[in-house]
Write an enzyme that holds these catalytic residues in place. Structure first.
Site, PDB file in Angstrom:
ATOM      1  N   LYS A 221     -12.033 -29.993  -3.560  1.00 47.04           N
ATOM      2  CA  LYS A 221     -13.122 -30.318  -2.634  1.00 47.04           C
ATOM      3  C   LYS A 221     -13.560 -31.770  -2.772  1.00 47.04           C
ATOM      4  CE  LYS A 221     -14.881 -25.841  -1.328  1.00 47.04           C
ATOM      5  NZ  LYS A 221     -15.992 -24.934  -1.151  1.00 47.04           N
TER       6      LYS A 221
ATOM      7  N   LYS B  91      -4.565 -21.813   1.085  1.00 50.29           N
ATOM      8  CA  LYS B  91      -5.345 -20.602   1.396  1.00 50.29           C
ATOM      9  C   LYS B  91      -6.087 -20.749   2.724  1.00 50.29           C
ATOM     10  CE  LYS B  91      -9.944 -21.093  -0.473  1.00 50.29           C
ATOM     11  NZ  LYS B  91     -11.138 -20.346  -0.707  1.00 50.29           N
TER      12      LYS B  91
ATOM     13  N   LYS C 210     -12.664 -21.098   5.592  1.00 47.10           N
ATOM     14  CA  LYS C 210     -13.642 -21.231   6.677  1.00 47.10           C
ATOM     15  C   LYS C 210     -13.732 -22.654   7.196  1.00 47.10           C
ATOM     16  CE  LYS C 210     -17.165 -18.509   4.408  1.00 47.10           C
ATOM     17  NZ  LYS C 210     -17.067 -19.124   3.079  1.00 47.10           N
TER      18      LYS C 210
HETATM   19  N1  AQP Z   1      -7.993 -17.042   1.757  1.00 50.16           N
HETATM   20  C1  AQP Z   1      -8.618 -16.160   1.000  1.00 50.16           C
HETATM   21  N2  AQP Z   1      -7.993 -15.030   0.616  1.00 50.16           N
HETATM   22  C2  AQP Z   1      -8.627 -14.106  -0.158  1.00 50.16           C
HETATM   23  N3  AQP Z   1      -9.922 -14.246  -0.564  1.00 50.16           N
HETATM   24  C3  AQP Z   1     -10.589 -15.343  -0.183  1.00 50.16           C
HETATM   25  N4  AQP Z   1     -11.843 -15.773  -0.410  1.00 50.16           N
HETATM   26  C4  AQP Z   1     -12.022 -16.971   0.182  1.00 50.16           C
HETATM   27  N5  AQP Z   1     -10.899 -17.346   0.819  1.00 50.16           N
HETATM   28  C5  AQP Z   1      -9.981 -16.360   0.603  1.00 50.16           C
HETATM   29  C6  AQP Z   1     -12.846 -15.034  -1.163  1.00 50.16           C
HETATM   30  O1  AQP Z   1     -13.979 -14.856  -0.317  1.00 50.16           O
HETATM   31  C7  AQP Z   1     -15.156 -14.811  -1.128  1.00 50.16           C
HETATM   32  C8  AQP Z   1     -16.208 -15.688  -0.554  1.00 50.16           C
HETATM   33  O2  AQP Z   1     -15.770 -17.030  -0.580  1.00 50.16           O
HETATM   34  P1  AQP Z   1     -16.822 -18.199  -0.446  1.00 50.16           P
HETATM   35  O3  AQP Z   1     -17.349 -18.250   0.919  1.00 50.16           O
HETATM   36  O4  AQP Z   1     -17.868 -18.054  -1.462  1.00 50.16           O
HETATM   37  O5  AQP Z   1     -16.070 -19.513  -0.828  1.00 50.16           O
HETATM   38  P2  AQP Z   1     -14.608 -19.988  -0.744  1.00 50.16           P
HETATM   39  O6  AQP Z   1     -13.772 -19.252  -1.733  1.00 50.16           O
HETATM   40  O7  AQP Z   1     -14.666 -21.466  -0.930  1.00 50.16           O
HETATM   41  O8  AQP Z   1     -14.168 -19.579   0.738  1.00 50.16           O
HETATM   42  P3  AQP Z   1     -13.718 -20.496   1.910  1.00 50.16           P
HETATM   43  O9  AQP Z   1     -13.486 -19.616   3.087  1.00 50.16           O
HETATM   44  O10 AQP Z   1     -12.578 -21.363   1.506  1.00 50.16           O
HETATM   45  O11 AQP Z   1     -15.026 -21.353   2.176  1.00 50.16           O
HETATM   46  P4  AQP Z   1     -15.187 -22.911   2.317  1.00 50.16           P
HETATM   47  O12 AQP Z   1     -14.168 -23.339   3.346  1.00 50.16           O
HETATM   48  O13 AQP Z   1     -16.584 -23.111   2.775  1.00 50.16           O
HETATM   49  O14 AQP Z   1     -14.936 -23.506   0.976  1.00 50.16           O
HETATM   50  C9  AQP Z   1     -14.745 -15.209  -2.535  1.00 50.16           C
HETATM   51  O15 AQP Z   1     -14.655 -14.048  -3.340  1.00 50.16           O
HETATM   52  C10 AQP Z   1     -13.387 -15.813  -2.355  1.00 50.16           C
HETATM   53  O16 AQP Z   1     -12.576 -15.626  -3.497  1.00 50.16           O
END
Ligand code: AQP
Length: 331
Positions: free
Chosen positions: A113, A195, A198
């Site tokens: 990040k 991965k 969002k």
């Molecule tokens: N691609 C993924 N596959 C499986 N699990 C996933 N998680 C996130 N992406 C995947 C799981 O979703 C939960 C919530 O995630 P988060 O919103 O707290 O943060 P993150 O992991 O940083 O998710 P994003 O979608 O990638 O958000 P941004 O883009 O804002 O950083 C967690 O349990 C995570 O493991």
């Protein structure tokens, strides 16, 4: 025997992706019958990257309603918004003083990040895992359902708990990760080595769980695959492996069953089937979300009560932590 305690959270950084759903949120509802569950929308975490305030407020309410639409029942679980419960930030400080700079420097999410947000490498982004440890330890959670990407942070939370317990005496439960067997890491549809996220700039890279049927099908049709035409799970077929994982986790079919189902058919048929199946699976969530988001008074009642319960629960543990480190007890 007492039921074990589950804790997990999700950032309100946008509509949940299919990755968030399959890897984490989908599993939260069924756990409610077997465990005591505490879930939250982690808005404090969200501001580690720049957010537009009005949008963050909207996304937070949307995320709360979405969790309910995905099956979190506020009668069975405690569901709240992180910034409403002050114990998280209070414990964060104490745990930060039991966390080494070197440990935080090794976190891959921080490395990733800070590259993506090079103009704003703030200290919150660096200490994100300490706040995550506080979220979990403030409730003495036994299990934390997360996707694979959060495993490293959870390991750190375990180390922090153990270190605190050794230094000040037993207090925190050392939490275990709870990771889905299939779909723990759903990959981007446009770059299946990355991965699904969002905050991906490419809208075709992820399925959002509120996407309508046509959009879901269109995104799957455009998914990057390979130049072969065989639907089978094999090293080197990242795109197809990802689609098979998604299809398997939604239908419950094994990889062998999927391979037989699409034997002799092209990727076009397979992508269409994945798209239709996922869209049909998500449709009830979308309509339940549309209903809930209209009822702001009901949402407010739920998140207010959720915060009160979470505050009461965590205050006991955080007060003990404050006492153990040597702070004077409040009258
Ligand atoms: N691609 C993924 N596959 C499986 N699990 C996933 N998680 C996130 N992406 C995947 C799981 O979703 C939960 C919530 O995630 P988060 O919103 O707290 O943060 P993150 O992991 O940083 O998710 P994003 O979608 O990638 O958000 P941004 O883009 O804002 O950083 C967690 O349990 C995570 O493991």
């Amino acid at each position: 025997m007492d039921k074990k305690l589950i804790f997990s959270g999700i950032q309100p950084t946008g509509t949940f992706t299919l990755g968030n759903y399959i890897g984490a949120v989908r599993n939260w509802g069924p756990l409610q019958d077997e465990y005591n569950c505490i879930y939250c929308v982690v808005d404090l975490h969200a501001i580690t990257v720049k957010q537009e305030p009005a949008k963050l407020r909207k996304n937070t309410l949307d995320a709360y309603a979405l969790l309910m639409a995905c099956g979190i029942d506020t009668e069975k679980s405690i569901l709240f918004i992180q910034s409403h419960v002050k114990t998280h930030a209070e414990l964060n400080w104490v745990l930060g003083c039991s966390t080494q700079f070197g440990e935080l420097s090794r976190m891959t999410q921080f490395k990733d990040k800070s590259k993506r947000h090079a103009d704003d490498v703030n200290s919150g982004l660096f200490t994100y895992p300490v706040l995550m440890a506080a979220d979990i330890l403030a409730y003495n959670a036994d299990l934390v359902p997360v996707g694979v990407d959060q495993k490293q942070h959870l390991e750190l939370a375990r180390n922090i708990a153990q270190r605190f317990n050794q230094r000040y005496g037993e207090l925190f439960t050392v939490p275990e990760p709870y990771i889905a067997e299939i779909g723990a890491k759903v990959m981007s549809l446009q770059d299946p080595t990355k991965k699904m996220s969002k905050s991906d700039d490419n809208p075709n890279a992820c399925i959002l769980i509120l996407d309508d049927k046509d959009t879901v099908i269109r995104k799957f049709k455009r998914a990057v695959t390979d130049s072969e035409a065989e639907v089978c799970y094999r090293e080197g077929k990242d795109g197809i492996n990802n689609l098979m994982t998604i299809y398997s986790s939604v239908t419950g079919k094994s990889f062998d069953e999927i391979t037989s189902e699409f034997a002799g058919k092209g990727y076009g048929d397979f992508k269409l089937a994945v798209g239709e199946t996922v869209a049909d699976h998500l449709a009830p969530i979308r309509s339940e979300f549309d209903r809930l988001i209209q009822d702001k008074a009901y949402l407010k009642k739920c998140y207010t009560e959720g915060a009160e319960k979470a505050q009461r629960y965590s205050q006991r543990i955080v007060s003990k932590a404050y006492h153990k480190v040597g702070f004077v007890d409040k009258a």
